[in-house]
Write a protein that holds these residues in place. Structure first.
Motif, PDB file in Angstrom:
ATOM      1  N   ALA A   1       0.832  -1.105   0.101  1.00  0.00           N
ATOM      2  CA  ALA A   1      -0.081   0.064   0.043  1.00  0.00           C
ATOM      3  C   ALA A   1       0.881   1.233  -0.247  1.00  0.00           C
ATOM      4  O   ALA A   1       2.051   1.253   0.377  1.00  0.00           O
ATOM      5  N   ARG A   2       0.221   2.471  -0.394  1.00  0.00           N
ATOM      6  CA  ARG A   2       0.887   3.617  -0.216  1.00  0.00           C
ATOM      7  C   ARG A   2       0.395   4.182   1.029  1.00  0.00           C
ATOM      8  O   ARG A   2      -0.706   4.379   1.158  1.00  0.00           O
ATOM      9  N   VAL A   3       1.376   4.520   1.895  1.00  0.00           N
ATOM     10  CA  VAL A   3       0.897   4.735   3.336  1.00  0.00           C
ATOM     11  C   VAL A   3       1.475   6.307   3.649  1.00  0.00           C
ATOM     12  O   VAL A   3       2.166   6.797   3.425  1.00  0.00           O
ATOM     13  N   ILE A   4       0.235   7.015   3.796  1.00  0.00           N
ATOM     14  CA  ILE A   4       0.122   8.359   4.711  1.00  0.00           C
ATOM     15  C   ILE A   4      -0.098   8.445   6.077  1.00  0.00           C
ATOM     16  O   ILE A   4      -1.120   7.800   6.460  1.00  0.00           O
ATOM     17  N   GLY A   5       0.857   9.043   6.774  1.00  0.00           N
ATOM     18  CA  GLY A   5       0.650   9.194   8.072  1.00  0.00           C
ATOM     19  C   GLY A   5       0.154  10.459   8.499  1.00  0.00           C
ATOM     20  O   GLY A   5       0.356  11.581   7.590  1.00  0.00           O
ATOM     21  N   ILE A   6      -0.655  10.610   9.817  1.00  0.00           N
ATOM     22  CA  ILE A   6      -0.958  11.677  10.236  1.00  0.00           C
ATOM     23  C   ILE A   6      -0.505  11.937  11.654  1.00  0.00           C
ATOM     24  O   ILE A   6      -0.759  11.081  12.453  1.00  0.00           O
ATOM     25  N   ALA A   7       0.474  12.885  11.821  1.00  0.00           N
ATOM     26  CA  ALA A   7       0.938  12.966  13.397  1.00  0.00           C
ATOM     27  C   ALA A   7       0.978  14.498  13.798  1.00  0.00           C
ATOM     28  O   ALA A   7       0.614  15.225  12.934  1.00  0.00           O
ATOM     29  N   GLY A   8       1.750  14.565  14.817  1.00  0.00           N
ATOM     30  CA  GLY A   8       1.522  16.068  15.458  1.00  0.00           C
ATOM     31  C   GLY A   8       2.764  16.755  15.591  1.00  0.00           C
ATOM     32  O   GLY A   8       2.728  17.913  16.466  1.00  0.00           O
ATOM     33  N   SER A   9       3.748  16.849  14.797  1.00  0.00           N
ATOM     34  CA  SER A   9       4.894  17.362  14.966  1.00  0.00           C
ATOM     35  C   SER A   9       5.983  17.187  13.779  1.00  0.00           C
ATOM     36  O   SER A   9       5.815  16.071  13.117  1.00  0.00           O
ATOM     37  N   PRO A  10       6.690  18.260  13.076  1.00  0.00           N
ATOM     38  CA  PRO A  10       7.632  17.924  12.233  1.00  0.00           C
ATOM     39  C   PRO A  10       8.479  16.732  12.560  1.00  0.00           C
ATOM     40  O   PRO A  10       8.874  15.809  11.751  1.00  0.00           O
ATOM     41  N   GLU A  11       9.112  16.636  13.778  1.00  0.00           N
ATOM     42  CA  GLU A  11       9.881  15.671  14.198  1.00  0.00           C
ATOM     43  C   GLU A  11       9.304  14.231  13.951  1.00  0.00           C
ATOM     44  O   GLU A  11       9.976  13.265  13.341  1.00  0.00           O
ATOM     45  N   LYS A  12       7.934  14.170  14.234  1.00  0.00           N
ATOM     46  CA  LYS A  12       7.306  12.737  14.377  1.00  0.00           C
ATOM     47  C   LYS A  12       7.114  12.434  12.772  1.00  0.00           C
ATOM     48  O   LYS A  12       7.323  11.289  12.380  1.00  0.00           O
ATOM     49  N   CYS A  13       6.691  13.294  12.053  1.00  0.00           N
ATOM     50  CA  CYS A  13       6.721  13.175  10.491  1.00  0.00           C
ATOM     51  C   CYS A  13       7.851  12.976   9.751  1.00  0.00           C
ATOM     52  O   CYS A  13       7.919  12.091   8.922  1.00  0.00           O
ATOM     53  N   ALA A  14       9.061  13.477  10.306  1.00  0.00           N
ATOM     54  CA  ALA A  14      10.414  13.153   9.747  1.00  0.00           C
ATOM     55  C   ALA A  14      10.773  11.622   9.995  1.00  0.00           C
ATOM     56  O   ALA A  14      11.237  10.901   9.038  1.00  0.00           O
ATOM     57  N   TRP A  15      10.269  11.268  11.360  1.00  0.00           N
ATOM     58  CA  TRP A  15      10.714   9.822  11.532  1.00  0.00           C
ATOM     59  C   TRP A  15       9.765   8.880  10.894  1.00  0.00           C
ATOM     60  O   TRP A  15      10.270   7.976  10.299  1.00  0.00           O
ATOM     61  N   LEU A  16       8.524   9.370  10.355  1.00  0.00           N
ATOM     62  CA  LEU A  16       7.771   8.211  10.105  1.00  0.00           C
ATOM     63  C   LEU A  16       8.148   8.127   8.529  1.00  0.00           C
ATOM     64  O   LEU A  16       8.523   6.913   7.948  1.00  0.00           O
TER      65      LEU A  16
ATOM     66  N   CYS B   1       3.657  12.336   5.231  1.00  0.00           N
ATOM     67  CA  CYS B   1       3.017  12.380   6.485  1.00  0.00           C
ATOM     68  C   CYS B   1       2.347  13.999   6.540  1.00  0.00           C
ATOM     69  O   CYS B   1       2.954  14.854   6.093  1.00  0.00           O
ATOM     70  N   ILE B   2       1.372  14.077   7.297  1.00  0.00           N
ATOM     71  CA  ILE B   2       0.624  15.529   7.402  1.00  0.00           C
ATOM     72  C   ILE B   2       0.671  15.669   8.964  1.00  0.00           C
ATOM     73  O   ILE B   2       0.351  14.805   9.786  1.00  0.00           O
ATOM     74  N   ASP B   3       1.130  16.905   8.984  1.00  0.00           N
ATOM     75  CA  ASP B   3       1.189  17.377  10.316  1.00  0.00           C
ATOM     76  C   ASP B   3      -0.114  18.216  10.842  1.00  0.00           C
ATOM     77  O   ASP B   3      -0.220  19.241  10.398  1.00  0.00           O
ATOM     78  N   TYR B   4      -1.047  17.341  11.484  1.00  0.00           N
ATOM     79  CA  TYR B   4      -2.461  18.132  11.570  1.00  0.00           C
ATOM     80  C   TYR B   4      -2.096  19.262  12.866  1.00  0.00           C
ATOM     81  O   TYR B   4      -3.286  20.076  12.525  1.00  0.00           O
ATOM     82  N   LYS B   5      -1.104  19.583  13.209  1.00  0.00           N
ATOM     83  CA  LYS B   5      -1.073  20.812  14.073  1.00  0.00           C
ATOM     84  C   LYS B   5      -0.841  21.932  13.229  1.00  0.00           C
ATOM     85  O   LYS B   5      -0.861  23.312  13.758  1.00  0.00           O
ATOM     86  N   ARG B   6      -0.099  21.720  11.843  1.00  0.00           N
ATOM     87  CA  ARG B   6       0.522  22.748  11.224  1.00  0.00           C
ATOM     88  C   ARG B   6      -0.332  22.897   9.881  1.00  0.00           C
ATOM     89  O   ARG B   6      -0.129  24.054   9.107  1.00  0.00           O
ATOM     90  N   ASP B   7      -0.645  21.792   9.405  1.00  0.00           N
ATOM     91  CA  ASP B   7      -1.100  21.767   8.144  1.00  0.00           C
ATOM     92  C   ASP B   7      -2.758  21.660   8.017  1.00  0.00           C
ATOM     93  O   ASP B   7      -3.429  21.408   8.921  1.00  0.00           O
ATOM     94  N   ASP B   8      -3.193  22.220   6.652  1.00  0.00           N
ATOM     95  CA  ASP B   8      -4.392  21.892   6.630  1.00  0.00           C
ATOM     96  C   ASP B   8      -4.876  20.422   6.199  1.00  0.00           C
ATOM     97  O   ASP B   8      -4.372  20.152   5.044  1.00  0.00           O
ATOM     98  N   VAL B   9      -5.389  19.545   6.842  1.00  0.00           N
ATOM     99  CA  VAL B   9      -5.530  18.310   6.876  1.00  0.00           C
ATOM    100  C   VAL B   9      -6.134  17.822   5.595  1.00  0.00           C
ATOM    101  O   VAL B   9      -5.758  17.100   4.909  1.00  0.00           O
ATOM    102  N   ALA B  10      -7.427  18.558   5.428  1.00  0.00           N
ATOM    103  CA  ALA B  10      -8.491  18.439   4.257  1.00  0.00           C
ATOM    104  C   ALA B  10      -7.691  18.589   2.908  1.00  0.00           C
ATOM    105  O   ALA B  10      -7.612  17.825   1.844  1.00  0.00           O
ATOM    106  N   ALA B  11      -6.842  19.976   2.982  1.00  0.00           N
ATOM    107  CA  ALA B  11      -6.205  20.156   1.718  1.00  0.00           C
ATOM    108  C   ALA B  11      -5.092  19.313   1.413  1.00  0.00           C
ATOM    109  O   ALA B  11      -4.781  18.756   0.179  1.00  0.00           O
ATOM    110  N   ARG B  12      -4.390  18.785   2.336  1.00  0.00           N
ATOM    111  CA  ARG B  12      -2.859  17.752   2.081  1.00  0.00           C
ATOM    112  C   ARG B  12      -3.857  16.627   1.811  1.00  0.00           C
ATOM    113  O   ARG B  12      -2.957  15.905   0.977  1.00  0.00           O
ATOM    114  N   LEU B  13      -4.856  16.154   2.403  1.00  0.00           N
ATOM    115  CA  LEU B  13      -5.220  14.789   1.953  1.00  0.00           C
ATOM    116  C   LEU B  13      -5.643  14.776   0.310  1.00  0.00           C
ATOM    117  O   LEU B  13      -5.656  13.811  -0.446  1.00  0.00           O
ATOM    118  N   LYS B  14      -6.429  15.774   0.028  1.00  0.00           N
ATOM    119  CA  LYS B  14      -6.878  16.215  -1.497  1.00  0.00           C
ATOM    120  C   LYS B  14      -5.385  16.152  -2.264  1.00  0.00           C
ATOM    121  O   LYS B  14      -5.513  15.438  -3.698  1.00  0.00           O
TER     122      LYS B  14
END
Length: 320
Positions: free
Chosen positions: A159-174, A183-196
């Motif tokens: 599968a193609r995997v997209i993570g949603i996490a809460g910091s740049p550090e966490k997204c970088a690790w993933l 990875c989408i940083d839900y605290k800093r990104d527009d989740v709906a726009a990034r998912l689209k």
């Protein structure tokens, strides 16, 4: 919101063992979101913890005294709902089940990838979600112990995997270490726009550990015949009152999608096979984990607060 002031430390004598019982000296405690559900009179698939009782929690300990050497040999390690205490008495054939730790296995791994955390991810992905090669698999709380393993298993399935996490550090690790595609940083990104942007054809599988508004956002971006797997609801565990409404449930019908909850205890018959496979993947480097460890039983309340504030990376463990 749970706070450290909700807890107190109490010292009591260790009870005498009864027939068929054994005494575990607890070495590690796993700090999991489900603990918060038990700290409520309504409970969370088990009765709530009463005022004055030890906090219910998964742990791993070593038998230091036994009246049941066949079932609980002296010196062997076991995983069990030990609770937040230094010593735990176990009876014969308890429920939830107690699991003997294989020789040579790191006790911390039993609370993570080789225990109920890993089994939850394994069952949720392979038995419930069943991602297919080329599908888009999205996982919330992706840097959590369950979420990170679920994403890695889905990646191994093609599968193609997209993570949603809460910091740049966490997204970088993933992305950089675990091999997530994005990875989408839900605290800093527009989740709906990034998912689209990241899933223009929609999300085929959403492995949800969060619930609430984030779940509602992803429901709007489902692909045809998508599967939504409800593993956790961490965003609402500390809510005082009704949880926020889901406005986008109607998209399940239009997309012919399925939304299903599951509980690992219903699949405990898979434990041996799943643990063996997870151990093989771990040894081969196909699954990577990270542990955030705090020392001392007195820090268990701090660890639980950190769990909900997001002030950790990987599996939260308290070493006694």
């Amino acid at each position: 919101m749970v706070t450290e002031s909700c807890f107190e430390t109490v010292e009591t004598p260790v009870p005498e063992l009864g027939e068929g019982e054994a005494l575990l000296e607890v070495r590690y405690l796993g700090i999991d979101p489900t603990i918060r559900g038990w700290l409520d009179e309504r409970g969370n698939y088990m009765a709530g913890v009463a005022i004055g009782e030890p906090v219910r929690s998964n742990g791993v300990g070593v038998v230091v005294e036994t009246n049941n050497p066949e079932e609980y040999p002296l010196g062997r390690a076991f995983m069990h709902l030990t609770g937040w205490q230094q010593y735990c008495i176990v009876q014969s054939n308890p429920f939830p089940p107690i699991t003997m730790v294989p020789e040579g296995v790191d006790l911390i791994d039993v609370l993570g990838v080789l225990g109920h955390i890993g089994i939850t991810a394994y069952v949720g992905v392979l038995e419930v979600a069943k991602p297919q090669e080329g599908e888009t698999f999205c996982v919330s709380a992706a840097a959590s112990s369950v979420g990170s393993i679920a994403g890695q298993i889905a990646k191994m399935r093609g599968a193609r995997v997209i993570g949603i996490a809460g910091s740049p550090e966490k997204c970088a690790w993933l992305v950089d270490e675990l091999g997530f595609d994005a990875c989408i940083d839900y605290k800093r990104d527009d989740v709906a726009a990034r998912l689209k942007e990241l899933a223009p054809n929609g999300v085929d599988v959403f492995f949800d550990n969060v619930g609430g508004a984030l779940l509602d956002t992803v429901l709007r971006r489902l692909a045809m015949r998508a599967r939504v797997v409800l593993c956790g609801d961490i965003s609402t565990y500390n809510v005082d009152g009704p949880p926020p409404p889901l406005h986008n449930v109607r998209y399940l019908m239009g997309k012919r999608a399925r939304m299903e909850g599951f509980n690992t205890l219903d699949h405990w018959d898979h434990y041996a096979d799943a643990a063996a496979q997870l151990a093989q993947w771990l040894a081969a480097g196909k699954i990577k984990t990270r542990v955030h460890e705090l020392d001392g039983l007195e820090r268990a309340p701090e660890a639980l607060v950190r769990l909900f504030s997001g002030d950790h990376l990987g599996k939260l463990v308290v070493r006694l």
